[in-house]
Design an enzyme around this catalytic site. Structure first.
Site, PDB file in Angstrom:
ATOM      1  N   ASP A   8       0.854  -1.182   0.000  1.00  0.00           N
ATOM      2  CA  ASP A   8       0.000   0.000   0.000  1.00  0.00           C
ATOM      3  C   ASP A   8       0.895   1.238   0.000  1.00  0.00           C
ATOM      4  O   ASP A   8       2.022   1.198   0.487  1.00  0.00           O
ATOM      5  CB  ASP A   8      -0.878  -0.036   1.259  1.00  0.00           C
ATOM      6  CG  ASP A   8      -1.618   1.252   1.491  1.00  0.00           C
ATOM      7  OD1 ASP A   8      -2.402   1.650   0.605  1.00  0.00           O
ATOM      8  OD2 ASP A   8      -1.406   1.871   2.550  1.00  0.00           O
ATOM      9  N   ASP A  10      -0.062   5.140   0.733  1.00  0.00           N
ATOM     10  CA  ASP A  10      -0.263   6.130   1.805  1.00  0.00           C
ATOM     11  C   ASP A  10      -0.369   5.460   3.169  1.00  0.00           C
ATOM     12  O   ASP A  10      -1.183   4.569   3.369  1.00  0.00           O
ATOM     13  CB  ASP A  10      -1.521   6.962   1.538  1.00  0.00           C
ATOM     14  CG  ASP A  10      -1.426   7.742   0.240  1.00  0.00           C
ATOM     15  OD1 ASP A  10      -0.357   8.298  -0.041  1.00  0.00           O
ATOM     16  OD2 ASP A  10      -2.436   7.777  -0.496  1.00  0.00           O
ATOM     17  N   HIS A  18      -3.903  13.625   4.486  1.00  0.00           N
ATOM     18  CA  HIS A  18      -5.297  13.517   4.065  1.00  0.00           C
ATOM     19  C   HIS A  18      -5.397  13.895   2.584  1.00  0.00           C
ATOM     20  O   HIS A  18      -5.221  15.056   2.219  1.00  0.00           O
ATOM     21  CB  HIS A  18      -6.164  14.428   4.938  1.00  0.00           C
ATOM     22  CG  HIS A  18      -7.628  14.233   4.749  1.00  0.00           C
ATOM     23  ND1 HIS A  18      -8.257  13.060   5.080  1.00  0.00           N
ATOM     24  CD2 HIS A  18      -8.573  15.051   4.251  1.00  0.00           C
ATOM     25  CE1 HIS A  18      -9.545  13.163   4.804  1.00  0.00           C
ATOM     26  NE2 HIS A  18      -9.765  14.368   4.294  1.00  0.00           N
ATOM     27  N   THR A  50      -2.691   1.036  -4.642  1.00  0.00           N
ATOM     28  CA  THR A  50      -3.197   2.172  -3.873  1.00  0.00           C
ATOM     29  C   THR A  50      -4.571   2.642  -4.330  1.00  0.00           C
ATOM     30  O   THR A  50      -4.801   2.870  -5.514  1.00  0.00           O
ATOM     31  CB  THR A  50      -2.171   3.335  -3.925  1.00  0.00           C
ATOM     32  OG1 THR A  50      -2.663   4.445  -3.184  1.00  0.00           O
ATOM     33  CG2 THR A  50      -1.846   3.766  -5.344  1.00  0.00           C
ATOM     34  N   ASN A  51      -5.480   2.757  -3.374  1.00  0.00           N
ATOM     35  CA  ASN A  51      -6.769   3.392  -3.631  1.00  0.00           C
ATOM     36  C   ASN A  51      -6.532   4.902  -3.654  1.00  0.00           C
ATOM     37  O   ASN A  51      -5.908   5.439  -2.744  1.00  0.00           O
ATOM     38  CB  ASN A  51      -7.774   3.078  -2.515  1.00  0.00           C
ATOM     39  CG  ASN A  51      -8.323   1.667  -2.584  1.00  0.00           C
ATOM     40  OD1 ASN A  51      -8.197   0.991  -3.588  1.00  0.00           O
ATOM     41  ND2 ASN A  51      -8.940   1.232  -1.499  1.00  0.00           N
ATOM     42  N   SER A  53      -9.132   7.584  -4.174  1.00  0.00           N
ATOM     43  CA  SER A  53     -10.475   8.131  -4.394  1.00  0.00           C
ATOM     44  C   SER A  53     -10.477   9.649  -4.478  1.00  0.00           C
ATOM     45  O   SER A  53     -11.495  10.242  -4.868  1.00  0.00           O
ATOM     46  CB  SER A  53     -11.432   7.670  -3.295  1.00  0.00           C
ATOM     47  OG  SER A  53     -11.105   8.274  -2.056  1.00  0.00           O
ATOM     48  N   CYS A  89      -6.477   2.566  -7.984  1.00  0.00           N
ATOM     49  CA  CYS A  89      -7.918   2.632  -8.207  1.00  0.00           C
ATOM     50  C   CYS A  89      -8.318   4.087  -8.045  1.00  0.00           C
ATOM     51  O   CYS A  89      -8.199   4.645  -6.953  1.00  0.00           O
ATOM     52  CB  CYS A  89      -8.670   1.768  -7.190  1.00  0.00           C
ATOM     53  SG  CYS A  89     -10.468   2.011  -7.297  1.00  0.00           S
ATOM     54  N   CYS A  97     -16.720  -0.768  -9.023  1.00  0.00           N
ATOM     55  CA  CYS A  97     -15.505  -1.165  -9.720  1.00  0.00           C
ATOM     56  C   CYS A  97     -14.964  -2.443  -9.082  1.00  0.00           C
ATOM     57  O   CYS A  97     -15.359  -2.805  -7.983  1.00  0.00           O
ATOM     58  CB  CYS A  97     -14.450  -0.058  -9.666  1.00  0.00           C
ATOM     59  SG  CYS A  97     -13.714   0.183  -8.035  1.00  0.00           S
ATOM     60  N   CYS A  99     -11.569  -2.764  -8.823  1.00  0.00           N
ATOM     61  CA  CYS A  99     -10.175  -2.487  -8.474  1.00  0.00           C
ATOM     62  C   CYS A  99      -9.995  -1.886  -7.084  1.00  0.00           C
ATOM     63  O   CYS A  99      -8.889  -1.910  -6.549  1.00  0.00           O
ATOM     64  CB  CYS A  99      -9.518  -1.593  -9.526  1.00  0.00           C
ATOM     65  SG  CYS A  99     -10.347  -0.027  -9.867  1.00  0.00           S
ATOM     66  N   ARG A 100     -11.056  -1.375  -6.498  1.00  0.00           N
ATOM     67  CA  ARG A 100     -10.901  -0.739  -5.178  1.00  0.00           C
ATOM     68  C   ARG A 100     -10.669  -1.796  -4.105  1.00  0.00           C
ATOM     69  O   ARG A 100     -11.438  -2.721  -3.949  1.00  0.00           O
ATOM     70  CB  ARG A 100     -12.128   0.103  -4.858  1.00  0.00           C
ATOM     71  CG  ARG A 100     -11.966   0.895  -3.578  1.00  0.00           C
ATOM     72  CD  ARG A 100     -13.091   1.921  -3.419  1.00  0.00           C
ATOM     73  NE  ARG A 100     -12.971   2.586  -2.137  1.00  0.00           N
ATOM     74  CZ  ARG A 100     -12.113   3.563  -1.877  1.00  0.00           C
ATOM     75  NH1 ARG A 100     -11.326   4.012  -2.825  1.00  0.00           N
ATOM     76  NH2 ARG A 100     -12.049   4.105  -0.675  1.00  0.00           N
TER      77      ARG A 100
END
Length: 182
Positions: A8, A10, A18, A50-51, A53, A89, A97, A99-100
């Protein structure tokens, strides 16, 4: 077949901010470059999953994310470390989706690109979704106490819990040594 370590971003590789949206704010945790370099020297592949969003939420765009990742590569390369691939993602939690995290889409893409067995991989992250992703693909899961990790330690289903990425690499090295001696 090369084994892979899925990491991962972050809160695991770099200090949790954030919705990190400024490349100048990207800061590696102490020892991360050395730890990834150790994985490289062990002959393991390294893929970042890594997500992100923040893209779906409009906080930054793909071009800005590319700049952040360019800085990540530069910081790692300065320490003699490299990653084989970076998978993201860009969707939000409500998007439909595959991929998340904890869904396996990013790992499936990494497997297609690098031809490794995900059941022989290791997944390192600071959230339970990272642990769940590891379990979903059959990987050994390692939760780090950096980033959001402290919130997930109690009740985690992780195979191992460690302080940080360098300790996760030490666990992987021990597991590999045990496997090769048996």
């Amino acid at each position: 077949m090369k084994r892979f370590v899925l990491i991962d971003r972050d809160g695991t590789i770099n200090v949790e901010k954030h919705y990190l949206s400024d490349p100048d704010q990207l800061e590696l945790y102490p020892g991360v470059g050395r730890a990834i370099r150790r994985l490289n020297r062990l002959g393991l592949g390294v893929a970042v999953v890594t997500n992100q969003s923040g893209i779906a939420r409009g906080y930054f765009d793909l071009e800005r994310l590319d700049q952040i990742h360019d800085r990540l590569y530069t910081l790692l390369e300065a320490e003699g470390a490299m990653v084989d691939g970076l998978y993201l993602c860009p969707h939000g939690p409500a998007d439909d989706c595959t991929c998340r995290k904890p869904l396996p889409g990013m790992v499936e893409q990494a497997v297609a690109d690098h031809h490794f067995d995900p059941a022989q991989a290791f997944m390192i992250g600071d959230k339970e979704v990272d642990v769940e992703l590891g379990h979903a693909v059959g990987a050994v899961s390692i939760l780090v106490r950096t980033g959001h990790g402290p919130k997930f330690v109690e009740g985690t289903k992780a195979d191992h819990v460690v302080d940080d990425l360098p300790q996760a690499v030490a666990v992987i090295e021990k597991l590999l040594a045990c496997a090769s001696s048996s």
